[in-house]
Design an enzyme around this catalytic site. Structure first.
Site, mmCIF file in Angstrom:
data_model
loop_
_atom_site.group_PDB
_atom_site.id
_atom_site.type_symbol
_atom_site.label_atom_id
_atom_site.label_comp_id
_atom_site.label_asym_id
_atom_site.label_seq_id
_atom_site.Cartn_x
_atom_site.Cartn_y
_atom_site.Cartn_z
ATOM 1 N N ASP A 13 21.732 19.019 34.944
ATOM 2 C CA ASP A 13 22.529 20.210 35.711
ATOM 3 C C ASP A 13 23.588 19.674 34.084
ATOM 4 O OD1 ASP A 13 24.517 21.774 35.631
ATOM 5 O OD2 ASP A 13 26.179 20.504 36.387
ATOM 6 N N TYR A 15 26.951 22.182 33.389
ATOM 7 C CA TYR A 15 28.023 22.231 33.035
ATOM 8 C C TYR A 15 29.235 20.756 34.098
ATOM 9 C CZ TYR A 15 27.989 27.024 30.590
ATOM 10 O OH TYR A 15 27.076 27.592 30.518
ATOM 11 N N ARG A 44 37.248 26.925 36.387
ATOM 12 C CA ARG A 44 35.731 25.956 37.452
ATOM 13 C C ARG A 44 35.380 26.259 38.777
ATOM 14 N NH1 ARG A 44 31.341 24.820 36.265
ATOM 15 N NH2 ARG A 44 30.568 22.791 36.686
ATOM 16 N N SER A 120 20.402 25.164 35.136
ATOM 17 C CA SER A 120 21.910 25.176 35.159
ATOM 18 C C SER A 120 22.067 26.464 35.136
ATOM 19 C CB SER A 120 22.276 25.497 33.587
ATOM 20 O OG SER A 120 24.081 25.861 33.271
ATOM 21 N N ASN A 121 23.432 26.805 36.138
ATOM 22 C CA ASN A 121 23.966 28.208 36.780
ATOM 23 C C ASN A 121 24.059 29.103 35.423
ATOM 24 O OD1 ASN A 121 23.729 27.923 39.095
ATOM 25 N ND2 ASN A 121 25.697 26.869 39.332
#
Length: 224
Positions: A13, A15, A44, A120-121
């Site tokens: 991941d 972040y 966040r 990742s997003n």
């Protein structure tokens, strides 16, 4: 702590795992004062909430838009109104600081012959900017945009298998986000939860195979 077996690739991941999401606000502390910490936390929180809510609603928007929407919410909620601040924070989000151990960990993994990837997003542009700015190298940069839905949907984790051409148990997935670690475990990946903030375990399907405080312990867990 026993090592994992059969790992041929390490997928990360981005972040909160490789890159410090609070660093954008921290680097604007002179403008934000004592609101830097609260802004980073609320930004966040809403960013993640919007990914989940959009996924449930079937109304996908990419992570750049979601990040901006979350920032707008946080700025309004904390009554922060400074000219140019929003644009500054968004640009800093493309240049988040990597955690200090990350470059050496990646070097050791690659030296041991393990493949490395990000899952990742973030949009491709966001991920590429982070990696280039930090001078890091990966074999693959994977974005949820290829699946059209956010983590922890199974189709996102499937991207790692399809791209690397490996079965789930040959991949070690690392995330500092408990919900992501549990989601990847439920999918079938071997999972190392980098629990940087020492959160309690999630009450969700799945269970990470190992739990560490920083990524510095990862090479020893995967034979590197």
């Amino acid at each position: 702590m026993d090592a994992l077996t059969g790992v041929k690739a390490c997928v990360f991941d981005a972040y909160g795992t490789l890159f410090d999401t609070a660093s954008a606000a921290q680097r604007s502390a002179q403008l934000l004062g004592d609101k830097a910490g609260p802004l980073a936390a609320l930004w966040r929180e809403k960013q993640l909430a919007y990914t989940w809510l959009r996924a449930v609603q079937g109304r996908h928007a990419d992570f750049w838009q979601v990040t901006g929407d979350a920032l707008d919410f946080a700025l309004e909620a904390l009554a922060i109104d400074r000219p140019g601040l929003r644009d500054r924070l968004m640009q800093l989000y493309l240049a988040l600081d990597p955690y200090p151990e990350v470059p050496e960990v990646l070097r050791r993994l690659r030296a041991a012959g393990l493949r490395t990837a990000i899952l990742s997003n973030g949009t491709p542009r966001m991920i590429e900017a982070l990696v280039a700015g930090a001078g890091l190298e990966f074999d693959a940069l994977l974005s949820v945009e290829q699946a059209g839905i956010y983590k922890p949907h199974a189709s996102v984790y499937q991207l790692a298998l399809d791209t690397l051409g490996l079965p789930a148990r040959a991949i070690a997935f690392q995330s500092s986000n408990g919900w992501d670690a549990y989601g990847a475990s439920a999918f079938g990946l071997q999972v190392v939860w980098c629990n940087r903030s020492r959160q309690p375990r999630e009450r969700l399907p799945g269970a990470p195979d190992r739990e560490i405080d920083t990524l510095a312990a990862l090479p020893g867990l995967v034979g590197a």
